[in-house]
Design an enzyme around this catalytic site. Sequence first.
Site, mmCIF file in Angstrom:
data_model
loop_
_atom_site.group_PDB
_atom_site.id
_atom_site.type_symbol
_atom_site.label_atom_id
_atom_site.label_comp_id
_atom_site.label_asym_id
_atom_site.label_seq_id
_atom_site.Cartn_x
_atom_site.Cartn_y
_atom_site.Cartn_z
ATOM 1 N N PRO A 12 -25.781 -4.715 79.936
ATOM 2 C CA PRO A 12 -24.688 -5.698 79.936
ATOM 3 C C PRO A 12 -24.750 -6.545 81.214
ATOM 4 O O PRO A 12 -25.043 -6.011 82.294
ATOM 5 C CB PRO A 12 -23.425 -4.827 79.927
ATOM 6 C CG PRO A 12 -23.866 -3.420 79.744
ATOM 7 C CD PRO A 12 -25.315 -3.336 80.021
ATOM 8 N N LEU A 13 -24.505 -7.828 81.063
ATOM 9 C CA LEU A 13 -24.612 -8.725 82.223
ATOM 10 C C LEU A 13 -23.649 -8.337 83.345
ATOM 11 O O LEU A 13 -23.947 -8.498 84.526
ATOM 12 C CB LEU A 13 -24.366 -10.178 81.801
ATOM 13 C CG LEU A 13 -25.566 -10.858 81.121
ATOM 14 C CD1 LEU A 13 -25.204 -12.268 80.690
ATOM 15 C CD2 LEU A 13 -26.792 -10.891 82.032
ATOM 16 N N CYS A 14 -22.474 -7.787 82.956
ATOM 17 C CA CYS A 14 -21.516 -7.433 84.007
ATOM 18 C C CYS A 14 -22.032 -6.276 84.864
ATOM 19 O O CYS A 14 -21.779 -6.215 86.059
ATOM 20 C CB CYS A 14 -20.145 -7.117 83.427
ATOM 21 S SG CYS A 14 -20.149 -5.743 82.280
ATOM 22 N N THR A 15 -22.802 -5.377 84.236
ATOM 23 C CA THR A 15 -23.409 -4.296 85.017
ATOM 24 C C THR A 15 -24.383 -4.894 86.033
ATOM 25 O O THR A 15 -24.387 -4.519 87.217
ATOM 26 C CB THR A 15 -24.162 -3.313 84.094
ATOM 27 O OG1 THR A 15 -23.224 -2.675 83.242
ATOM 28 C CG2 THR A 15 -24.909 -2.259 84.889
ATOM 29 N N GLU A 60 -22.189 -6.923 88.646
ATOM 30 C CA GLU A 60 -21.148 -6.278 89.446
ATOM 31 C C GLU A 60 -21.422 -4.835 89.846
ATOM 32 O O GLU A 60 -21.128 -4.438 90.961
ATOM 33 C CB GLU A 60 -19.803 -6.340 88.693
ATOM 34 C CG GLU A 60 -19.253 -7.757 88.636
ATOM 35 C CD GLU A 60 -18.303 -7.940 87.465
ATOM 36 O OE1 GLU A 60 -17.715 -6.938 87.023
ATOM 37 O OE2 GLU A 60 -18.182 -9.088 86.985
#
Lengths: 523, 447
Positions: free
Chosen positions: B207-210, B213
Amino acid sequence: MAEPKTKYDRQLRIWGEQGQSALEKASVCLLNCGPTGSETLKNLVLGGIGSITVIDGSKVEVGDLGNNFMLDESCVGESKAKSVCAFLQELNDAVKAKFIEEYPEALIEMNPPFFSQFTLVVATQLGEEKMIKLDRICREANVMLIFARSYGLTGFVRISVKEHTVVESKPDHFLDDLRLNNPWPELRKFAETFDLNVPDPVAHKHTPYVVILIKMSEEWTNSHGGSLPSTREEKREFKELLKSKMVAIDEDNYKEAIEASFKVFAPPGISSDLQQIINDSSVELSSTSSDFWVMVAALKEFIATEGGGEAPLEGSIPDMTSSTERYVNLQKIYQAKAEADCLAIEQRVRNNLKKLGREPESISKATIKSFCRNARKLKVCRYRLLEDEFSNPSVPDIQKYLTDEDYSVAMGFYILLRAVDRFAANYNNYPGEFDGPMDEDISRLKTTAVSVLNDLGCNGSTLTEDLINEMCRFGAAELHAVAAFIGGVASQEVIKLITKQFVPMCGTFIFNGIDHKSQLLTL
Amino acid sequence: MADTAPSRSRDLDKLLLRAGNLVGPTFEPGTELRDDLQEYARILVVGAGGLGCELLKDLALSGFKNLEVIDMDRIEVSNLNRQFLFRMEDVGKPKAEVAAKRVMERVSGVNIVPHFCRIEDKDISFYNDFNIIVLGLDSIEARSYINAVACSFLEYETDDKPREETIKPMVDGGTEGFKGHARVIIPGVTPCFECTIWLFPPQVKFPLCTLAETPRTAAHCIEYAHLIKWDEVHSGKSFDPDDPEHMQWVYSEAVKRAELFGIPGVTYSLTQGVVKNIIPAIASTNAIISAACALETLKIASGCSKTLSNYLTYNGVAGLHIKVTEFVKDKDCLVCGPGVLIELDTSVTLEKFINLLEEHPKLQLAKASVTYRGKNLYMQAPPVLEEMTRSNLSLPLYDLMDKVAKDILHVTGVTGQSDKKTSCLRKLRVVFRGVDGVTDMDMAGGA
């Protein structure tokens, strides 16, 4: 970047620099360079094996061009060993390739010490009598041996090594070593710093599932008289309990916890496989004990003492939804425990070495570290002498294979592959080797197969007419595609033996080219 | 020649000239069979990589003399540990051409035609020229495409039985490290690639948020540098995985990020592996799987033994496990079934029809090119063909299909969501409303 590193990149990703260096140090001897032998070596030369010695006494015939890619028309009449060796050398100039124009049978009879110079011998297309002799020679000289044979649409591969021990078995799927239901003090303390009911949604969804499961299994055991969920119903309940702790549906950490909940249910202690290894008589050390067994002895002591029934902690954790900081901290706790366990084992190893009168530092720290990291995955493979397999067969196993639908064809081929050698010894040719009516050969092969069965103690068992007919039809043909398959399998086993990584096959592999229901027979 | 030919096939003759008990139903042993295999059997090998090199060798030594090979790639240094037909001095040359040349040099009498191009570059009719198509590929998309092409030739009788002469058998191999598979696909009889597409689960992406962030692993740091940081820094310039400078940049950015977060394990080798999604590959597994595929090809072509039914998996990680599984056909398969049925009015123009395909719930096929019985009705590319066929767009499809009441059409186009478009080929059964009755009446009137 250095060229060899790029050239071998795709395999270095599998067996690493260490595996590669083991291959580059190995010297392999090939007996008979028909297609089965040539294809075996082709795969090893490409991978950068140290050296090869090709042994074959025959001259190239036109018929050989139809099944062996390591020959061409210019080779007809030349030494087969020389021709094959030259084409193999073209594949990789880093490999030292040489040949000896000599019949392997003659070397086996006249010059047994010859074989002791090699790391491993690949013996292809040898008859039974010579296989038995070579087996004894290699066993005594402590040289690894692989037999490979292609015969029509069947064939076999059989390893013969006294003992092969593996630390880096690299299994595909293996339960993570997380100690969720039995955390050590530091891990428990770390888990205690978390509050699963934390009101901050960001903190809630970034609590690693390891922490969730540790806390929840503690909560469960506290309310269930100290026992973990064991029945199906309890396990379901436990998952429901986890679900009830979710505050939003997008909490991946809780989804992971539910999915990984089976890791909580795993019984503590070591596996039966490892139990068997630490109970092996080889842990009674002697001056000739290998480093592996010296370390296993230390492992056994560790499990009984500091380990509290567990092997040293592996020290790595899978990726899981978490904030970076929490994940890294968790990782450090696992690493620290693994290092402490390893240190304990190391001390025991050094003590054992001292007791044996050996240099205490003779096993490197790196070796011990790797041993500890893989302690739960150790493998020991032992192979009977061929002679022993033939003269002291396990009748119930053979009977079972003969009557099992999935195994009967493979077992039939096993019998027939032995029968054709006996046939050849009696009649100076293989059944169906020459053109013409085959009725006589078929009935002779049938009789021979029955005598093999009787010798194996399976009186009254028979093989199907179909299979005996097919075996005669094959007429000892070495088909390229079959040879490439058998050679492929043989070379893969060679790599596993030499790199001491992954687990080589145990038993006799019987190729079934009719419907591909090949089998590994443990005999 | 007459003298050497039989002895050259000394070993193979045992299988091809002798009657057997465990053989295929069509097996007719004899020299005629052997000679027919040499003379008439035409085999296409798709891919000239790890499997392709082995396949060409194995087939050339299994009685076949007419082989063709198609591959769009050029030889790289990292191929040399297994793609045994290539040498260091071949690096940069087209794989198909070098592979064909090497096998022909070694095995006399074999003819191999190389095609250095993408599989989509060939007309569908190119693939129809072969008796058997053997696949040595490493991508799901390419397998899917060839499968659709081979299945597109398949026609069914009215009783839903596949018509024998339209069946184009495929043999497919695949490997990864110590594991592999070999399968036989007889369209209409055994499951096609699409029937069992679930065997190849899509690759899981982070996931891009992983990445942005909460990175936790070395791979997260690498993918951050590759997918996020690159675009931030290099506005507009696209990342080229084959450019060592680009790779080096991603690597050093990943190292920086890993240091920032205290994450161990970023190496150049891992960076390449993650970014290029490198699948480890070794000679032995490729040899095993290709040999199984070549043997099956020989058996399909000659009937000299039973055939694999229908999916073999090989695993050499721990011991040696070979398993044969008999998968079953998906009756509703869009690809190997009789084709999606489309009912049209006779007035529908080709252009309208193409638009319909995009809206069709099962097809969702954009940018369609249409062929009818080998005739290009409309082609999106190349520009020359587009121009030549453009005038057909305004004509009724009924007229373009020679006013038949119903028939099969082939369309190629792109399908899938915006992030993952794949080219695909579909077979359609087009039926024109109201025409059947008219035909019947006409015939009655004529009689």
